[in-house]
Design a protein around this motif. Structure first.
Motif, mmCIF file in Angstrom:
data_model
loop_
_atom_site.group_PDB
_atom_site.id
_atom_site.type_symbol
_atom_site.label_atom_id
_atom_site.label_comp_id
_atom_site.label_asym_id
_atom_site.label_seq_id
_atom_site.Cartn_x
_atom_site.Cartn_y
_atom_site.Cartn_z
ATOM 1 N N CYS A 92 0.838 -1.200 0.000
ATOM 2 C CA CYS A 92 0.000 0.000 0.000
ATOM 3 C C CYS A 92 0.871 1.246 0.000
ATOM 4 O O CYS A 92 1.769 1.385 0.818
ATOM 5 N N CYS A 95 -0.135 3.341 3.676
ATOM 6 C CA CYS A 95 0.267 2.859 5.006
ATOM 7 C C CYS A 95 1.513 1.967 4.949
ATOM 8 O O CYS A 95 2.080 1.629 5.983
ATOM 9 N N CYS A 135 -4.218 -0.494 -0.011
ATOM 10 C CA CYS A 135 -4.949 -1.584 0.639
ATOM 11 C C CYS A 135 -6.413 -1.153 0.691
ATOM 12 O O CYS A 135 -6.731 0.019 0.503
ATOM 13 N N CYS A 138 -7.197 1.831 3.198
ATOM 14 C CA CYS A 138 -6.743 3.156 2.763
ATOM 15 C C CYS A 138 -7.522 3.621 1.535
ATOM 16 O O CYS A 138 -7.812 4.808 1.387
HETATM 17 ZN ZN LIG Z 1 -3.016 1.046 3.354
#
Ligand SMILES: [Zn+2]
Ligand SMILES: [Zn+2]
Length: 162
Positions: A92, A95, A135, A138
Motif C-alpha cells: 500500500c 500505510c 490496501c 486506505c
Molecule cells: Zn493502506
C-alpha cells in the motif's frame, strides 16, 4: 513489453478496426485515428514509424512495445494489475503494508475527466504514474475523503502518494 499473457481478450482488445464516435466514457478514452489504420511499420498508438535497431523501418510490426504497454494499461484491467504488481508488489502506497487484497487507485481520480471534450483530455490521468496500490482500508478512506473534499473544492492528492 506488456506483462499480462496473450489471451483471446487481448485479441479482441487489439482487434477493432472501425472508428466509432467516442461515447464520452472517461474510463475508456477515445483511441487515436492511427489505431484504426493498420499499416505495417507504423504504430497504431502513437502513429509514428517503428524502427529496427539499424534505423530501417520494421515492416512486420504495428506497435511499439512501449506503446502496446501503455495502451493495454488503459484498456485491459488484467494488464493494469500486472503492471502495478510488478512495480509495487502489493504494498500500500499510503500505510506501507502489504495486502493480498490490494486495489488499483488513480491518484488523480479519473472522474475528473468526466465531461471533458475529446481534444481536452488530460492523458496524464491514464498513465502508470497516476496509478498506485492501496490496501482496501486506505482506498476506502481516500475515496470517502475525495467525496467530502470535492464539495469544499480542495482535494489534496499529494497526501496520498509518496
Ligand atoms: Zn493502506
Ligand atoms: Zn508507438
Amino acid at each position: 513489453m506488456p506483462l499480462s499473457r496473450w489471451s483471446s481478450r487481448h485479441k479482441k482488445t487489439f482487434g477493432e478496426k472501425k472508428k466509432e464516435k467516442w461515447d464520452g466514457n472517461f474510463r475508456l478514452p477515445p483511441k487515436p485515428d492511427s489505431y484504426y489504420i493498420e499499416t505495417k511499420g507504423c504504430c497504431r498508438w502513437c502513429g509514428t514509424t517503428i524502427l529496427n535497431e539499424d534505423d530501417t523501418i520494421n515492416m512486420r510490426k504495428t506497435w511499439h512495445e512501449d506503446c502496446a504497454t501503455e495502451y493495454l494499461l488503459i484498456y485491459h484491467s488484467g494488464e493494469q494489475r500486472a503492471q502495478l504488481w510488478n512495480r509495487d508488489k502489493g504494498i500500500c502506497n499510503h500505510c506501507g503494508k502489504f495486502s493480498m487484497g490490494w486495489q488499483a487507485d488513480h491518484i488523480k481520480p479519473l472522474v475528473e475527466q468526466k465531461g471533458v471534450l475529446e481534444e481536452d483530455l488530460d492523458w496524464s490521468y491514464y498513465k502508470l504514474e497516476n496509478l498506485q496500490t492501496l490496501c482496501k482500508k486506505c482506498h476506502r478512506v481516500k475515496t470517502n475523503s475525495e467525496v467530502v473534499l470535492k464539495g469544499k473544492g480542495k482535494v489534496n492528492y499529494k497526501k496520498w502518494s509518496k
